[in-house]
Design a protein around this motif. Structure first.
Motif, PDB file in Angstrom:
ATOM      1  N   VAL A   1      -1.887   3.599  -7.267  1.00 55.43           N
ATOM      2  CA  VAL A   1      -2.587   2.335  -7.056  1.00 55.43           C
ATOM      3  C   VAL A   1      -2.661   1.606  -8.392  1.00 55.43           C
ATOM      4  O   VAL A   1      -3.065   2.176  -9.407  1.00 55.43           O
TER       5      VAL A   1
ATOM      6  N   GLU B   1      -9.975   3.411  -0.767  1.00 57.38           N
ATOM      7  CA  GLU B   1     -10.991   2.426  -1.114  1.00 57.38           C
ATOM      8  C   GLU B   1     -12.373   2.885  -0.687  1.00 57.38           C
ATOM      9  O   GLU B   1     -13.361   2.705  -1.413  1.00 57.38           O
TER      10      GLU B   1
ATOM     11  N   PRO C   1      -4.995  -0.018  -2.773  1.00 58.32           N
ATOM     12  CA  PRO C   1      -5.374   1.277  -2.207  1.00 58.32           C
ATOM     13  C   PRO C   1      -5.313   1.293  -0.685  1.00 58.32           C
ATOM     14  O   PRO C   1      -5.451   0.255  -0.019  1.00 58.32           O
TER      15      PRO C   1
ATOM     16  N   ARG D   1       0.832  -1.194   0.000  1.00 53.82           N
ATOM     17  CA  ARG D   1       0.000   0.000   0.000  1.00 53.82           C
ATOM     18  C   ARG D   1       0.874   1.253   0.000  1.00 53.82           C
ATOM     19  O   ARG D   1       2.019   1.218   0.465  1.00 53.82           O
TER      20      ARG D   1
END
Length: 319
Positions: free
Chosen positions: A104, A145, A140, A27
């Motif tokens: 992302v 998200e 994400p 992430r």
């Protein structure tokens, strides 16, 4: 897929490098882990440095038109200062932080067509060789998200995602490029907006959400772009559907004329605070609720991996 290559600058018999990333997506702002696996050649070599370089395929706009190229956006030295004996095999584990603005590359396990890679560079006997390249998968942040899920719950659908070289004025952007996630409007906004572009600029203290709407023109006025920006916490707990709906109302209901009052915390793209750079785009469709993302055009997962190798290897040949 791992791209192995002989250390060409040292000729036949040089050491080889194979960087293996730990499985699973990382992430933004998280930690990238793995191992650099070295194998000695037909003689001993002094390994001066082992460097990992994060690279992205980015589009840029210039006087001749548009083009795409590889942009390095971070570098880490993860080893060096030792002698690799003839035929010796050595594994070097590493752990490096990803920039908070790292794009992302997937949603719910489905690729968005964003091409990122980790390139390994060996410095040996005064020579440098970019001897290994691996695809980088980034998922994400929870807040990213949540915002995208809210758009889905409101009836918006995903169209594409791309990386654009340039900066968004008036923001805290740090990387030389930014990601745009393009979404098609819900029925509620379809008569006023052609599409909406969402950009996340995360940092350790929070995240800026930049929205740009391609607004439709009316009988007495032409269409134009409008931008607005909001700041959220990385761990905020909100009614995100209501929050995003409020953002969209603010974005589309502002006065369209240049020089009109702009609400606090937002700005119009007619001002100096404007995104710079074009887009490329790989089509991605999403359900209205739950955002079950699926690729309907462009690359599927295996093709995306192949393109990473082809694209970045092409860049190295040009160098």
């Amino acid at each position: 897929m791992v791209f192995k290559r002989l250390l060409g600058s040292l000729g036949v018999g040089g050491p080889t490098v194979d960087t293996v990333l730990d499985p699973g997506p990382v992430r933004p702002g998280g930690t990238l882990t793995g191992q650099v696996r070295l194998k000695g050649g037909q003689a001993g070599f002094d390994i001066e440095a082992i460097t990992l370089e994060l690279v992205a395929r980015v589009e840029a706009e210039h006087e001749e038109g548009e083009s795409e190229g590889a942009v390095a956006f971070d570098r880490f030295t993860v080893g060096g200062g030792f002698r690799l004996a003839e035929g010796e095999e050595r594994d070097l584990p590493f752990s490096v932080p990803l920039p908070w603005e790292t794009p992302v590359t997937e949603l719910y396990g489905q690729p968005l067509g964003i091409v990122l890679g980790v390139r390994t560079e060996l410095s040996v006997a005064g020579a440098k060789d970019k001897g290994d390249l691996d695809p980088l998968t980034v998922g994400p942040l929870p807040v990213q998200e949540a915002v995208l899920e809210a758009f889905g719950a409101l009836g918006f659908g995903f169209r594409s995602a791309d990386l654009e070289y340039g900066r968004i004025g008036g923001t805290g952007q740090r990387l030389p490029f930014y990601q745009e996630i393009e979404i098609v409007p819900s029925a509620r906004y379809a008569d006023r907006v052609n599409e909406v572009e969402v950009t996340f600029l995360a940092g350790p203290g929070g995240m800026e959400v930049v929205l740009e709407a391609d607004r439709r023109g009316g009988l007495l006025s032409g269409g134009h772009d409008a931008l607005t920006r909001f700041t959220v916490g990385l761990h905020d707990s909100r009614d995100w559907t209501a929050e995003v709906d409020g953002w969209m109302r603010e974005l589309v209901e502002r006065r369209a004329s240049h020089g009109s009052p702009v609400p606090h915390g937002s700005y119009d793209s007619h001002d100096d605070h404007h995104r710079s750079g074009p887009g490329m785009g790989t089509a991605v469709a999403a359900g209205a609720a739950g955002l079950a993302v699926g690729v309907v055009g462009g690359m599927v997962a295996a093709e995306a991996v192949d393109e990473i190798g082809d694209f970045f290897e092409g860049e190295e040949e040009e160098e």
